[in-house]
Scaffold this active site. Structure first.
Site, mmCIF file in Angstrom:
data_model
loop_
_atom_site.group_PDB
_atom_site.id
_atom_site.type_symbol
_atom_site.label_atom_id
_atom_site.label_comp_id
_atom_site.label_asym_id
_atom_site.label_seq_id
_atom_site.Cartn_x
_atom_site.Cartn_y
_atom_site.Cartn_z
ATOM 1 N N GLY A 1 17.799 -16.905 73.039
ATOM 2 C CA GLY A 1 19.177 -17.323 73.278
ATOM 3 C C GLY A 1 19.562 -18.674 72.711
ATOM 4 N N ASN B 1 21.121 -19.142 69.947
ATOM 5 C CA ASN B 1 22.499 -19.003 69.447
ATOM 6 C C ASN B 1 23.502 -19.011 70.597
ATOM 7 O OD1 ASN B 1 22.780 -18.613 66.387
ATOM 8 N ND2 ASN B 1 20.962 -17.404 66.887
ATOM 9 N N ARG C 1 20.118 7.545 75.851
ATOM 10 C CA ARG C 1 20.792 6.478 75.106
ATOM 11 C C ARG C 1 22.296 6.463 75.371
ATOM 12 N NH1 ARG C 1 17.403 2.495 73.451
ATOM 13 N NH2 ARG C 1 18.545 1.316 71.898
ATOM 14 N N ASN D 1 28.499 -10.469 64.642
ATOM 15 C CA ASN D 1 27.039 -10.527 64.673
ATOM 16 C C ASN D 1 26.565 -11.698 63.814
ATOM 17 O OD1 ASN D 1 24.307 -9.559 65.042
ATOM 18 N ND2 ASN D 1 24.390 -8.753 62.955
ATOM 19 N N HIS E 1 23.483 -12.759 61.530
ATOM 20 C CA HIS E 1 22.311 -12.179 60.872
ATOM 21 C C HIS E 1 21.595 -13.283 60.087
ATOM 22 C CE1 HIS E 1 19.730 -9.147 59.178
ATOM 23 N NE2 HIS E 1 19.863 -9.772 58.024
ATOM 24 N N ASP F 1 30.782 -3.092 61.975
ATOM 25 C CA ASP F 1 31.377 -1.758 61.821
ATOM 26 C C ASP F 1 30.292 -0.735 62.163
ATOM 27 O OD1 ASP F 1 29.722 -1.649 59.635
ATOM 28 O OD2 ASP F 1 31.330 -1.698 58.137
ATOM 29 N N GLY G 1 28.196 0.763 60.336
ATOM 30 C CA GLY G 1 26.949 0.664 59.562
ATOM 31 C C GLY G 1 26.043 -0.433 60.119
ATOM 32 N N ASP H 1 24.795 -3.976 59.472
ATOM 33 C CA ASP H 1 25.049 -5.219 58.717
ATOM 34 C C ASP H 1 25.998 -5.007 57.539
ATOM 35 O OD1 ASP H 1 23.182 -6.464 60.434
ATOM 36 O OD2 ASP H 1 21.514 -6.056 59.092
#
Ligand code: GAR
Length: 208
Positions: free
Chosen positions: A12, A14, A66, A108, A110, A147, A149, A151
């Protein structure tokens, strides 16, 4: 005031950068409403509690499948009236049902310069291992909208970081965090919270 739902899986740092940026006024017009981890042992949950922020664990292990896990995650975000979902080291793939509920409202961080070293299998230390294995001389971090996909969503901010001789994946990970991630994630949130990011035809632009 933009209400953030921050999703985490581990240490954590970030999340901490976001909390610090809100406290020091680097992020304005935003507050963290809830922190959710898929991992009960995530230190990020303790960081949230120390700041008096609601911190919950929603683990796939608590559900039969899931789909039920995804439903529980989505309903918790909805219950908390989250405006922007922030993936701050959340190492679980976000399913279409959540992406569709928050179009261009999930960001996100990355730890590479997308489109390099990203996609399925590139997360956490694996990213930095890939950079070193390829002998890349520059890496960095990217904040992007999510979205359906992996990344592939619109890029909001990126920052480059040099790879240095003798780097290990751990040393490089730390440098990328310090020099890039903890800077661009809070900055991107502040830009969004102040209405400065627009998306058209899959491209994000910043209004100054
Ligand atoms: C960060 O380096 C983040 O960029 C990465 O996980 C780490 C989490 O650290 N995320 C990904 O790899 C997503 N694909 P933190 O828990 O200390 O913020």
């Amino acid at each position: 005031m933009l209400k953030l739902g921050v999703l985490v899986s581990g240490g954590g740092t970030n999340l901490q950068a976001i909390l610090d940026a809100i406290e020091t006024g680097k992020i304005t017009n935003a507050e963290v409403g809830i922190v959710i981890s898929n991992n009960p042992g995530a230190y990020a949950l303790q960081r949230a509690e120390k700041h008096g922020i609601e911190a919950v664990c929603i683990s796939p292990k608590q559900f039969e499948n899931r789909e039920d896990f995804h439903k529980a995650l989505l309903s918790r975000l909805k219950e908390s009236n989250v405006d922007l979902v922030v993936l701050a080291g959340f190492l679980v793939a976000i399913p279409p049902v959540i992406v569709e509920a928050y179009p261009n409202k999930i960001v996100n961080i990355h730890p590479s310069l997308i489109p390099a070293f990203c996609g399925v299998g590139f997360y956490g230390l694996h990213v930095h291992e890939g950079v070193l294995k390829r002998g890349a001389k520059v890496t960095g971090a990217t904040v992007h909208f999510v979205d359906t996909g992996t990344d592939t969503g619109p890029i909001i901010l990126q920052k480059a970081v040099e790879v240095q001789p003798g780097d290990t994946p751990e040393i490089l990970q730390r440098r990328v965090m310090e020099q890039a991630e903890w800077d661009i994630l809070p900055r991107a949130i502040d830009l969004i919270a102040n209405g400065k990011v627009c998306v058209a035809d899959g491209i994000a632009t910043i209004k100054e």
